[in-house]
Design an enzyme around this catalytic site. Structure first.
Site, short mmCIF file in Angstrom:
data_model
loop_
_atom_site.label_atom_id
_atom_site.label_comp_id
_atom_site.label_asym_id
_atom_site.label_seq_id
_atom_site.Cartn_x
_atom_site.Cartn_y
_atom_site.Cartn_z
N HIS A 105 0.82 -1.21 0.00
CA HIS A 105 0.00 0.00 0.00
C HIS A 105 0.85 1.26 0.00
O HIS A 105 0.46 2.28 0.56
CB HIS A 105 -0.97 0.01 1.20
CG HIS A 105 -2.19 -0.84 0.94
ND1 HIS A 105 -3.23 -0.43 0.16
CD2 HIS A 105 -2.50 -2.10 1.34
CE1 HIS A 105 -4.15 -1.38 0.10
NE2 HIS A 105 -3.72 -2.42 0.80
N ASP A 111 2.69 1.88 -3.13
CA ASP A 111 3.01 2.18 -4.54
C ASP A 111 2.21 3.38 -5.05
O ASP A 111 2.53 3.95 -6.08
CB ASP A 111 2.85 0.96 -5.47
CG ASP A 111 1.44 0.42 -5.56
OD1 ASP A 111 0.60 0.72 -4.68
OD2 ASP A 111 1.16 -0.31 -6.53
N SER A 141 -11.84 -17.10 -23.54
CA SER A 141 -11.11 -17.51 -22.34
C SER A 141 -11.52 -18.91 -21.92
O SER A 141 -12.72 -19.20 -21.80
CB SER A 141 -11.42 -16.52 -21.20
OG SER A 141 -11.05 -17.09 -19.97
N LEU A 155 -3.26 -12.47 -6.51
CA LEU A 155 -1.92 -12.63 -7.08
C LEU A 155 -1.84 -11.93 -8.44
O LEU A 155 -1.04 -12.27 -9.30
CB LEU A 155 -1.54 -14.12 -7.19
CG LEU A 155 -1.49 -14.88 -5.85
CD1 LEU A 155 -1.22 -16.36 -6.08
CD2 LEU A 155 -0.45 -14.30 -4.91
N SER A 156 -2.72 -10.96 -8.63
CA SER A 156 -2.68 -10.04 -9.79
C SER A 156 -3.05 -10.67 -11.12
O SER A 156 -2.36 -10.49 -12.13
CB SER A 156 -1.29 -9.43 -9.93
OG SER A 156 -1.20 -8.33 -9.11
N SER A 157 -4.20 -11.35 -11.14
CA SER A 157 -4.61 -11.92 -12.42
C SER A 157 -4.95 -10.82 -13.43
O SER A 157 -4.74 -11.00 -14.63
CB SER A 157 -5.79 -12.87 -12.24
OG SER A 157 -6.83 -12.23 -11.56
N GLU A 188 -6.04 -0.24 -16.77
CA GLU A 188 -6.67 -0.57 -15.48
C GLU A 188 -7.42 0.66 -14.93
O GLU A 188 -8.56 0.56 -14.50
CB GLU A 188 -5.58 -1.02 -14.49
CG GLU A 188 -6.07 -1.42 -13.14
CD GLU A 188 -6.46 -2.90 -13.03
OE1 GLU A 188 -5.73 -3.76 -13.54
OE2 GLU A 188 -7.51 -3.17 -12.42
N ASP A 195 1.87 -3.83 -9.53
CA ASP A 195 1.49 -5.13 -10.12
C ASP A 195 1.85 -5.17 -11.60
O ASP A 195 2.45 -6.13 -12.09
CB ASP A 195 0.00 -5.39 -9.94
CG ASP A 195 -0.42 -5.39 -8.48
OD1 ASP A 195 0.48 -5.44 -7.62
OD2 ASP A 195 -1.63 -5.33 -8.21
#
Ligand code: GLA
Length: 394
Positions: free
Chosen positions: A35, A37, A67, A132-134, A167, A179
């Site tokens: 927390h 960045d 997908s 885990l940052s998909s 994003e 990330d």
């Protein structure tokens, strides 16, 4: 080939016919620097061996996306239509998961890169909803696909910036750059020490020499995270404005304030804002200390810093929650554990524990047992394996 890579290739064949070229972008785990960045602090994540795979091929004038993880949720859009969409979450919402890759394509187009149409099938092997940052993995994957099919144009920093813009503007999540940066520029066997203020970075050899790092997935669904995430960002902005009203030389980021200066500003901060700012300032120091500990192989000190980071996130920043606290406490009770902390945005998702390699099996079993007793949830514990990012160069 990993089974996710095979599934992406098979789906490509059945949907589009023929072969697609293979691509991969990793997920990430953050070792320390949480927390901060978005406060100009230093962070030290690793890219993982698990992530998102694609099979992709050039196509004329349109983009088609499928997908293996979300069967039936296909997306198709003409390149002309994509180029004319406003870059807002509202315009991209109708694409569902495909807002991420389409957002990246739109961001590249607006920057003037000669993006053409493409067909892409994706499949991931990151545990779902685990933090885990998909999403960063999928964004960076799309950068790699377009860079590979129509480029090369991008380095790690550019791919991270394009992914972050997608994003923010197309998915509407106001996250920091950690990330996307590590998913784009991470290197196997290394942690990435990133200064989020200057975007300077260094690779730190990630050699735990007889110890291992475990990822402990609480399996707690993360619902409130996004609103709390934005709330914390707002609190940090408020704290910085109050501090700047007192300091002689204003700072452009919370992590540029020293602990001494923060103490001197106590009167203009509410107790809550003071604690939020204290987390940012002390976490930044812990990250630097952790990088030094990693360099000299001082795992005891590294473990101590991980646990101190968790405590700061628990009491000062208040983003842990009962499940993350329970799994970290359960791990810390075990013999051979040097330190443990939540990782990522918090409120659920994953924690990490540093432990002696010969104790990893017992630590995993016992931690899972205690956590199950406390929460009724079966967690999943796996050792960290680092992996390489498409734009990473050591
Ligand atoms: C999420 C965000 C990151 C970072 C972490 C917390 O993963 O995407 O930018 O802020 O939370 O460190």
């Amino acid at each position: 080939m990993s089974s996710a890579a095979n599934r992406a290739a098979a789906l490509f064949k059945s949907e589009f016919g023929g072969e697609g070229r293979g691509f991969f972008a990793p997920g990430r785990v953050n070792l320390i620097g949480e927390h901060i960045d978005y406060n100009g602090g230093r962070v030290m994540p690793c890219s993982l061996s698990i992530g998102t795979y694609a099979a992709a091929r050039r196509a004329d004038g349109r983009i088609r996306l499928v997908s293996a993880d979300l069967p039936g949720q296909n997306a198709e859009v003409a390149l002309d239509e994509l180029s004319s969409l406003p870059l807002t979450p509202g315009a991209f919402r109708r694409f569902g998961w495909a807002a991420y890759p389409l957002g990246v394509a739109a961001q590249l187009i607006i920057r003037g890169y000669p993006v053409g149409g493409f067909d892409m099938a994706v499949c991931g092997d990151l545990p779902r909803g685990s933090g885990l940052s998909s999403s960063a993995s999928l964004e960076v994957l799309t950068c790699a696909v377009l860079d590979g099919l129509y480029g090369p144009w991008l380095d790690g920093r550019q791919a991270a910036e394009v992914s972050l813009a997608a994003e923010h503007e197309c998915a509407g999540v106001n996250c920091g750059i950690m990330d996307q940066f590590v998913c784009a520029a991470g290197v196997k066997g290394h942690a990435l020490l990133l200064d989020t203020h200057t975007l300077d970075f260094e690779y730190e050899p990630f050699d735990l020499d007889g110890d291992v790092l475990l990822i402990m997935n609480t399996k707690k669904p993360r619902k409130l995270t996004d609103s709390k995430y934005n709330e914390r960002r707002g609190e940090c902005d408020e704290a910085l404005a109050a501090i700047n009203s007192v300091l002689e030389t204003p700072r452009d980021a919370l992590c540029a304030v020293t602990l001494g200066e923060l103490d001197a500003c106590r009167a203009v901060l509410s107790p809550v804002l003071f604690r939020r700012a204290r987390h940012a300032v002390t976490e930044n120091e812990r990250t630097l200390a952790a990088a030094q500990a990693l360099r000299r192989g001082d795992n005891a000190e590294l473990g101590r810093l991980l646990t101190a980071s968790h405590d700061s996130l628990r009491y000062d920043y208040e983003v842990t929650g009962g499940h993350l606290d329970a799994i970290v406490d359960a791990a810390l009770m075990q013999e051979g554990v040097l330190g443990a902390r939540m990782t990522g945005a918090g409120f659920g998702g994953c924690a990490i524990a540093l432990c002696r390699a010969d104790r990893a099996g017992d630590v995993s079993r016992e931690t899972a047992r205690v956590y199950l007793e406390k929460t009724g949830i079966k967690c999943e514990i796996i050792p960290v394996q680092t992996g390489s990012s498409p734009f990473g160069k050591a």
